[in-house]
Design a protein around this motif. Structure first.
Motif, PDB file in Angstrom:
ATOM      1  N   ALA A  98      95.780  88.707  34.845  1.00  0.00           N
ATOM      2  CA  ALA A  98      94.679  89.139  35.712  1.00  0.00           C
ATOM      3  C   ALA A  98      93.345  89.038  34.991  1.00  0.00           C
ATOM      4  O   ALA A  98      92.331  88.614  35.562  1.00  0.00           O
ATOM      5  CB  ALA A  98      94.922  90.566  36.191  1.00  0.00           C
ATOM      6  N   ARG A  99      93.344  89.396  33.720  1.00  0.00           N
ATOM      7  CA  ARG A  99      92.101  89.335  32.937  1.00  0.00           C
ATOM      8  C   ARG A  99      91.614  87.890  32.797  1.00  0.00           C
ATOM      9  O   ARG A  99      90.416  87.601  32.900  1.00  0.00           O
ATOM     10  CB  ARG A  99      92.326  89.973  31.573  1.00  0.00           C
ATOM     11  CG  ARG A  99      91.033  90.173  30.775  1.00  0.00           C
ATOM     12  CD  ARG A  99      91.278  91.066  29.575  1.00  0.00           C
ATOM     13  NE  ARG A  99      91.499  92.452  29.976  1.00  0.00           N
ATOM     14  CZ  ARG A  99      92.687  93.052  29.988  1.00  0.00           C
ATOM     15  NH1 ARG A  99      93.761  92.389  29.630  1.00  0.00           N
ATOM     16  NH2 ARG A  99      92.792  94.307  30.365  1.00  0.00           N
ATOM     17  N   SER A 100      92.550  86.952  32.600  1.00  0.00           N
ATOM     18  CA  SER A 100      92.163  85.547  32.466  1.00  0.00           C
ATOM     19  C   SER A 100      91.675  84.979  33.790  1.00  0.00           C
ATOM     20  O   SER A 100      90.800  84.103  33.819  1.00  0.00           O
ATOM     21  CB  SER A 100      93.334  84.718  31.928  1.00  0.00           C
ATOM     22  OG  SER A 100      94.402  84.670  32.845  1.00  0.00           O
ATOM     23  N   VAL A 101      92.210  85.473  34.903  1.00  0.00           N
ATOM     24  CA  VAL A 101      91.704  85.053  36.216  1.00  0.00           C
ATOM     25  C   VAL A 101      90.299  85.590  36.418  1.00  0.00           C
ATOM     26  O   VAL A 101      89.391  84.880  36.866  1.00  0.00           O
ATOM     27  CB  VAL A 101      92.641  85.550  37.348  1.00  0.00           C
ATOM     28  CG1 VAL A 101      91.997  85.301  38.717  1.00  0.00           C
ATOM     29  CG2 VAL A 101      93.987  84.844  37.281  1.00  0.00           C
ATOM     30  N   ALA A 102      90.108  86.849  36.095  1.00  0.00           N
ATOM     31  CA  ALA A 102      88.804  87.483  36.299  1.00  0.00           C
ATOM     32  C   ALA A 102      87.713  86.849  35.446  1.00  0.00           C
ATOM     33  O   ALA A 102      86.559  86.743  35.880  1.00  0.00           O
ATOM     34  CB  ALA A 102      88.901  88.980  36.010  1.00  0.00           C
ATOM     35  N   ASP A 103      88.074  86.413  34.211  1.00  0.00           N
ATOM     36  CA  ASP A 103      87.033  85.828  33.357  1.00  0.00           C
ATOM     37  C   ASP A 103      86.942  84.304  33.482  1.00  0.00           C
ATOM     38  O   ASP A 103      86.176  83.658  32.765  1.00  0.00           O
ATOM     39  CB  ASP A 103      87.239  86.231  31.887  1.00  0.00           C
ATOM     40  CG  ASP A 103      88.538  85.689  31.289  1.00  0.00           C
ATOM     41  OD1 ASP A 103      89.081  84.699  31.779  1.00  0.00           O
ATOM     42  OD2 ASP A 103      89.004  86.286  30.291  1.00  0.00           O
ATOM     43  N   GLY A 104      87.746  83.727  34.389  1.00  0.00           N
ATOM     44  CA  GLY A 104      87.611  82.308  34.695  1.00  0.00           C
ATOM     45  C   GLY A 104      88.339  81.356  33.781  1.00  0.00           C
ATOM     46  O   GLY A 104      88.112  80.142  33.842  1.00  0.00           O
ATOM     47  N   THR A 105      89.256  81.841  32.946  1.00  0.00           N
ATOM     48  CA  THR A 105      89.956  80.955  32.013  1.00  0.00           C
ATOM     49  C   THR A 105      91.340  80.537  32.507  1.00  0.00           C
ATOM     50  O   THR A 105      91.996  79.720  31.875  1.00  0.00           O
ATOM     51  CB  THR A 105      90.110  81.636  30.637  1.00  0.00           C
ATOM     52  OG1 THR A 105      90.861  82.850  30.789  1.00  0.00           O
ATOM     53  CG2 THR A 105      88.740  81.949  30.046  1.00  0.00           C
ATOM     54  N   ALA A 106      91.795  81.087  33.616  1.00  0.00           N
ATOM     55  CA  ALA A 106      93.116  80.739  34.151  1.00  0.00           C
ATOM     56  C   ALA A 106      93.018  79.571  35.120  1.00  0.00           C
ATOM     57  O   ALA A 106      91.951  79.282  35.673  1.00  0.00           O
ATOM     58  CB  ALA A 106      93.732  81.941  34.849  1.00  0.00           C
ATOM     59  N   SER A 107      94.143  78.900  35.341  1.00  0.00           N
ATOM     60  CA  SER A 107      94.216  77.806  36.307  1.00  0.00           C
ATOM     61  C   SER A 107      94.495  78.382  37.687  1.00  0.00           C
ATOM     62  O   SER A 107      95.641  78.724  38.015  1.00  0.00           O
ATOM     63  CB  SER A 107      95.317  76.818  35.917  1.00  0.00           C
ATOM     64  OG  SER A 107      95.484  75.845  36.926  1.00  0.00           O
ATOM     65  N   ILE A 108      93.462  78.520  38.500  1.00  0.00           N
ATOM     66  CA  ILE A 108      93.603  79.121  39.821  1.00  0.00           C
ATOM     67  C   ILE A 108      94.584  78.350  40.710  1.00  0.00           C
ATOM     68  O   ILE A 108      95.447  78.952  41.344  1.00  0.00           O
ATOM     69  CB  ILE A 108      92.228  79.235  40.519  1.00  0.00           C
ATOM     70  CG1 ILE A 108      91.269  80.051  39.651  1.00  0.00           C
ATOM     71  CG2 ILE A 108      92.384  79.870  41.894  1.00  0.00           C
ATOM     72  CD1 ILE A 108      91.705  81.455  39.369  1.00  0.00           C
ATOM     73  N   PRO A 109      94.502  76.999  40.785  1.00  0.00           N
ATOM     74  CA  PRO A 109      95.448  76.258  41.648  1.00  0.00           C
ATOM     75  C   PRO A 109      96.903  76.499  41.272  1.00  0.00           C
ATOM     76  O   PRO A 109      97.758  76.625  42.144  1.00  0.00           O
ATOM     77  CB  PRO A 109      95.044  74.799  41.446  1.00  0.00           C
ATOM     78  CG  PRO A 109      93.603  74.851  41.042  1.00  0.00           C
ATOM     79  CD  PRO A 109      93.490  76.087  40.216  1.00  0.00           C
TER      80      PRO A 109
END
Length: 260
Positions: free
Chosen positions: A242-253
């Motif tokens: 969740a933290r990586s999604v929130a800070d934009g470092t995760a692969s959303i697709p």
């Protein structure tokens, strides 16, 4: 040709009961298996809520915990509507769940409309969320209360006694396991874990919002399903992902691909 065995209502009921007993046993095993060193409290509590819905003939479930200062915080829920109701209960300090965690005793309403005089704000909010009956059971070991498990039903015929007893047993196992973590470590371990879980929930809400914005029609429940599914399949902690999604470092697709 050999004669096929006849399936009667009695044998069908026996098979159904046997299947449910196996699911109950599997749930207790899963709860125990989750309680390893450095376990993810949030994932553990969400699994508890999901299994309550699966096993107890209820529409939704939620967990409210006491934080390190004695305040109440919504920690986990099986659906977005249940989460909204639990947050409302905490904010307004109204409802069977609040009574339960404050007294350490179960609190229930088989028909919230009829009991609106007891919890006027909670009853109105529950109606808006589609719930008409509630059973709250304490997460308690002897005199120590750490929270409350709330069982919610869409109809107004109450939570069955058997479901309430099993719900209390699940809450007891969860409580014992979480308190055991403190015994394994130091006196502050449980408080730290619970506080971390409560703080991480804010990050998860942000991540759900990010996933929802990046999709055309994904609601918050589906966004959480995608987040949790990706975390499980990649052996990541829910809060870390969740933290990586929130800070934009995760692969959303890649994460969104797990919403079904």
């Amino acid at each position: 040709m050999s004669e096929q065995p006849q399936i009667t209502p009695s044998t069908r009921a026996t098979a159904t009961a046997s299947g449910r007993e196996q699911r109950v046993a599997d749930t207790f095993v899963a709860l125990a298996d989750t309680l390893v060193d450095d376990f993810d409290v949030l994932e553990f509590l969400h699994m508890l809520c999901d299994q309550c819905v699966e096993l107890l003939q209820v529409s939704a479930a939620g967990v409210i915990l006491l934080d390190e200062h004695g305040g109440l915080r919504m920690a986990a829920a099986s659906s977005e509507r249940a989460e909204l109701l639990e947050v409302f209960a905490v904010q307004n300090e109204d409802g069977p769940c609040i009574d339960c965690v404050r007294t350490g005793a179960p609190s229930a309403s088989a028909d919230l409309t009829a009991d609106a005089f007891r919890w006027p704000r909670f009853a109105a909010a529950a109606h808006e969320c589609g719930f008409h009956a509630v059973q709250a059971v304490p997460m308690r070991l002897r005199r120590q209360v750490i929270g409350v498990l709330t069982l919610l039903k869409a109809d107004s015929n109450g939570v069955h006694d058997a479901s309430t007893r099993l719900g209390q047993a699940l809450a007891d196992v969860a409580t014992i396991g979480m308190l055991q973590q403190r015994a394994i470590g130091n006196a502050d371990l449980l408080a730290e874990q619970l506080q971390t879980a409560l703080n991480s929930r804010i990050i998860i809400e942000q991540a759900k919002g990010v996933l929802s914005v990046h999709s055309n029609n994904l609601d918050m429940d589906a966004a959480f399903t995608a987040l949790r599914g990706y975390a499980r399949s990649h052996h990541q902690r829910l809060s870390d992902l969740a933290r990586s999604v929130a800070d934009g470092t995760a692969s959303i697709p890649e994460i969104l691909a797990h919403h079904t």
